[in-house]
Every structure is written in structure tokens, then in C-alpha cells.
Design a protein around this motif. Structure first.
Motif, PDB file in Angstrom:
ATOM      1  N   SER A   1     -46.376 -28.186  50.572  1.00  0.00           N
ATOM      2  CA  SER A   1     -45.362 -29.173  50.942  1.00  0.00           C
ATOM      3  C   SER A   1     -43.945 -28.651  50.670  1.00  0.00           C
ATOM      4  N   GLN A   2     -43.748 -27.979  49.544  1.00  0.00           N
ATOM      5  CA  GLN A   2     -42.397 -27.480  49.257  1.00  0.00           C
ATOM      6  C   GLN A   2     -42.007 -26.385  50.234  1.00  0.00           C
TER       7      GLN A   2
ATOM      8  N   ALA B   1     -49.049 -29.389  46.893  1.00  0.00           N
ATOM      9  CA  ALA B   1     -47.617 -29.572  46.610  1.00  0.00           C
ATOM     10  C   ALA B   1     -46.837 -28.298  46.936  1.00  0.00           C
TER      11      ALA B   1
ATOM     12  N   VAL C   1     -47.065 -42.464  60.939  1.00  0.00           N
ATOM     13  CA  VAL C   1     -46.527 -41.517  59.956  1.00  0.00           C
ATOM     14  C   VAL C   1     -45.435 -40.691  60.622  1.00  0.00           C
ATOM     15  N   SER C   2     -44.262 -40.669  60.011  1.00  0.00           N
ATOM     16  CA  SER C   2     -43.138 -39.917  60.576  1.00  0.00           C
ATOM     17  C   SER C   2     -42.585 -38.927  59.569  1.00  0.00           C
ATOM     18  N   GLN C   3     -41.587 -38.193  59.987  1.00  0.00           N
ATOM     19  CA  GLN C   3     -40.973 -37.075  59.266  1.00  0.00           C
ATOM     20  C   GLN C   3     -41.912 -35.863  59.330  1.00  0.00           C
TER      21      GLN C   3
ATOM     22  N   LEU D   1     -41.131 -28.245  53.474  1.00  0.00           N
ATOM     23  CA  LEU D   1     -39.820 -28.887  53.378  1.00  0.00           C
ATOM     24  C   LEU D   1     -38.683 -27.878  53.423  1.00  0.00           C
TER      25      LEU D   1
ATOM     26  N   ALA E   1     -52.327 -46.221  60.829  1.00  0.00           N
ATOM     27  CA  ALA E   1     -51.210 -45.577  60.120  1.00  0.00           C
ATOM     28  C   ALA E   1     -50.222 -44.952  61.101  1.00  0.00           C
TER      29      ALA E   1
ATOM     30  N   ASP F   1     -48.237 -32.864  56.059  1.00  0.00           N
ATOM     31  CA  ASP F   1     -48.896 -33.080  54.764  1.00  0.00           C
ATOM     32  C   ASP F   1     -49.974 -34.153  54.880  1.00  0.00           C
ATOM     33  N   PHE F   2     -49.793 -35.084  55.799  1.00  0.00           N
ATOM     34  CA  PHE F   2     -50.776 -36.164  56.009  1.00  0.00           C
ATOM     35  C   PHE F   2     -51.970 -35.670  56.819  1.00  0.00           C
TER      36      PHE F   2
ATOM     37  N   ASN G   1     -43.887 -34.629  56.402  1.00  0.00           N
ATOM     38  CA  ASN G   1     -44.816 -35.668  55.944  1.00  0.00           C
ATOM     39  C   ASN G   1     -46.014 -35.790  56.882  1.00  0.00           C
TER      40      ASN G   1
ATOM     41  N   PRO H   1     -40.571 -45.652  62.218  1.00  0.00           N
ATOM     42  CA  PRO H   1     -40.033 -44.286  62.207  1.00  0.00           C
ATOM     43  C   PRO H   1     -38.508 -44.321  62.366  1.00  0.00           C
TER      44      PRO H   1
END
Lengths: 256, 256
Positions: free
Chosen positions: B96-97, B93, B68-70, B100, B66, B76-77, B73, B55
Motif C-alpha cells: 500500500s505504501q 501495508a 470503492v474509490s481512490q 500510494l 461496496a 488495496d481492496f 484504495n 466517490p
């Protein structure tokens, strides 16, 4: 699969991360806003006059009926379709976290010259930029680049050649672009750092030599860096040029 | 599925977007750094002493092997595994947008009080903050909130009730958190805007009333906002308080 890319036509900007993926993949794509009537088409999407997900800003792509925006999301959406990220979902999430961290880095690079507002000219925030840029060069740039170097060093699957898994992915292309941009924007500061990030510099060179990328970089489709984009060269924001020994000094050294 | 969440223990911060998803889903999770020895465990990951993806910063989660960072993300994961985003990849998607774009918004909110450097105290960049915050309140905050309102208005699948598809997703939880945070940080500026974003305000209220979210918000797990996080209340950065008519004026108006 045909991809319509929408982005401001005269700069590399964030759209360049998408272009590099499309070029490396040899994808069937059109850079809409660089063609006649394309800017008006782009503005219809941004103005909410087209169906599909509403983009907050460019870049965005249209693939079939899907409208996809946010650079990191576009890359994550396109890459599996173009073979530029592994299918394995943990590796795909790892690529995404690298893509998002590069996006954060790019945001901080932009804000070195626009610390107050994107709507003001550089000259209107130059004083603040001259406070922000040195902290960025001293603290943030080494942290981000060092992290990319560490990610490479840890990636046993490619023996440190690529960022994720055993082969090139879209985030390697993005890392290449960041090194290119920093060489343009902060040549002095980056020169001092490059010996500390040998894997990343080698990755950059390896990407530049890929046949499709090499062809793209010398094509007219690759716009040169300029003072409208994210990466801008303001010498007053860069680190000082490295000191060079005077002729006399060099002469003495040569005689030893 | 057991989720280990790693984030700074004393603030809501970016970790709160993950907590809201885990709470709404009733997930089996542990907020590692709030438990004994947890900070040291988190620092081992950030220091590269643990296996898995490295990370760049907290928050990150560990699910099985796993890492998972951010924030966007992570959401979304986790969301597909917890039923908080549609399976359809175009809708995923789209979520996700939005996630973000909210992350970008959060970054700009943070930079209102830290326009020069995260490593400096607010007091060391207060002058610059007093230049940046008004532009943010005038230009950026209305643009982001107006965009969320437009996304709601366009979403026929839920008749404007939710941001993506027909039901609640993780981005609705994130939008709730942004409204909560802005009410804390910029109560005057937001009060002026709220009548222009009725769908978003209603979405906020609808999220707050969900049984698990309501229970979470009154629990000790929900830390109050404070002056260490992203959302901070500095009255000098907010818009002026709305003017109230004087008693005499109110009296005259009442008599008409």
C-alpha cells in the motif's frame, strides 16, 4: 502496542494527522524526532540504513518490526489496532477513501504556495502561486469541503454526526485538522464557505471538544501552525476580507 | 466476484492501474463507461444518485454492494481477493505504501503540464509548466524512480525481482505502467536515467511479458496514450534529445 512516530519536529504537517489519532486513542507513542538524537534516527530510516520497508518520506511509524509510511496508510494501519475505525471491511475501505481524498486535498493546499517546486522558496514562485491560489479557492476548496459535507449528510448510521459508520473514526479527526488548517491559511475564503458546510463545522467543533483532543490542543505537544508547514497564511493568496459597512451605514441601519 | 469499473472511457489515466490488476488476474470485470449508457451510469454515482460510499472522482469500482474509490484504495481492496498481494498484513501495508507513493508520483507527473489548475488548458499554463517540468525531471523523477530501484534492491524475498515479497503483486503492475507512461511523456529524460534503474527496467520488461498482460497490451481494451491523460508528450517539457556525434566525428572515431 508502542508506536514510534517519525516526523519533522517543528511543524504540524502531515504528521499531525497521525498525532491526532494517537492522542484521541490515548496510545503509547513517542514522537521520535522531537527527542534528543531523534532527527539522526529518522534520517537513518530515510537513508535506507534501517531494516523494514523503506519510507519515501516522513511521516512513518515503527510498530514492532513493521515500518509503515504514507500518511493515509499509517492511519489505515493504526486505526483498527486503536479502535478508531470499524472492523467491517467495506466501512474500513470507505474510511480509507475519505482519508485519501483528504490527503489529495492537503496536497493541493500545499501546492497553492508551492505550484512550481517544493525545493524553491515561496518568494521564488509567488507569481505562480497568485495564479494558482484563486482557482483553488474558487473551484477546488468548495468541491472538497462540499464533498465532505455530502458524505456526512448521506451517513444515516450516525445521523450526519460522523463521516463513516455510527461513531467517530480517524477520518473525523483528519477532517477537523483540515478545517483548523484552512481557518489559519485562508480565513477570509473559509468564512464565506462555512455556512454552506454546517455539518462539517459542527463535526469540527465536536472533535475539538473530545477530552483527549481538547487536552492535546492546549498542550505543548501541539505545535502552532507556522510558515514552514502545509497550511500557511499568505494574505495575498487568500480571498479579500469581507466588506464591513462603515460606521455611518451601521448607524443608519441601527436607527431603522 | 464480478467487478464493475467506472472510469473515463477515452484515456488510460488512473483507471489503467485498476485495469492492469483486473487483466493480470483474469478477473470477471466490465469497463462500464466504455459501454452504451455507461457514462450516464458513472455520472449518477458521481452525482450522489446511487447508494454506497460517495466517490469524489473516478476511478471507482462496484463489487456487490461496496462502492470503492481512490485508485490506491481500489487496488488495496481488490488485490487480496484476486491473489495479487500477500495476506500478511505488514506486506500488505508495504504494498500500500508503494502504491500510494506511485500515486503521488503520478500526481506530480500530471502537474508538470497542469501546474496552475486542472480546469485550464495546457496552453493557458504553458509558461508555468516550462518552469515546473525541468525541476520535476531533475529532482523528483530521479528521486521516485531511484526509490523504486532501492525498494527492489532491498527485497531479498524475491532477489530484487519484485517490489514486495516473493512474487508479483499489484504494485509491480503499477510500476510497469509508470515506466510505460514516462517513456511516452519524457522519452529523452527517461533515456538518460534508465541505466541507473536496471532492476526497475527489468521489472517493467518482466511484467510486459506476462501472458495476460502481453495479450491485454495488444488488445483494443488498451487505449493508446494520448494528450488527454496524465502522461502527455509535450516536447518542450522534456529534456533535450541526446546529442549525437556528427558523421565526420563518428568517422574519425571509427578509424582510431
Amino acid at each position: 502496542m508502542r508506536v514510534e512516530l517519525y516526523y519533522w519536529p517543528t511543524i504540524q504537517g502531515r504528521g499531525e494527522f497521525v498525532r491526532l489519532l494517537l492522542e484521541e486513542a490515548g496510545a503509547d507513542y513517542v514522537d521520535v524526532a522531537r527527542a534528543k538524537g531523534g532527527m539522526a534516527a529518522m534520517m537513518r530510516f530515510l537513508g535506507g540504513k534501517e531494516p523494514g520497508a523503506l519510507p519515501f518520506a516522513a511521516p512513518f511509524v515503527k510498530v514492532g518490526d513493521a515500518v509503515v509510511s504514507q500518511t493515509a496508510n499509517i492511519l489505515d494501519f493504526l486505526a483498527p489496532r486503536l479502535g478508531l475505525v470499524p472492523d467491517h471491511e467495506t466501512l474500513r475501505a470507505e474510511a480509507s477513501q475519505i482519508g485519501l481524498t483528504i490527503a489529495d486535498f492537503v496536497g493541493e493546499i500545499h501546492d497553492t504556495h508551492h505550484p512550481i517546486a517544493g525545493s524553491l522558496y515561496y518568494e521564488e514562485q509567488k507569481k505562480e502561486a497568485k495564479r494558482r491560489a484563486p482557482v483553488f479557492l474558487k473551484e477546488r476548496m468548495p468541491k472538497y469541503l462540499g464533498w465532505l459535507e455530502d458524505v456526512l449528510a448521506r451517513n444515516a448510521a450516525s445521523a450526519g454526526r460522523w463521516l463513516v459508520g455510527g461513531d467517530l473514526t480517524y477520518v473525523d479527526l483528519s477532517a477537523f485538522q483540515v478545517v483548523e488548517g484552512l481557518r489559519y491559511a485562508f480565513p477570509n475564503a473559509l468564512a464565506r464557505l462555512e455556512r454552506k458546510i454546517p455539518r462539517l463545522v459542527t463535526l469540527h467543533d465536536r472533535v475539538a471538544e473530545r477530552p483527549r483532543i481538547a487536552a492535546y490542543l492546549t498542550s505543548k505537544r501541539r505545535r502552532p501552525f507556522n510558515q514552514e508547514g502545509i497550511f500557511r497564511r499568505y494574505p495575498e493568496l487568500d480571498a479579500p476580507a469581507p466588506r464591513r459597512p462603515s460606521r455611518g451605514t451601521r448607524g443608519r441601519r441601527a436607527r431603522r
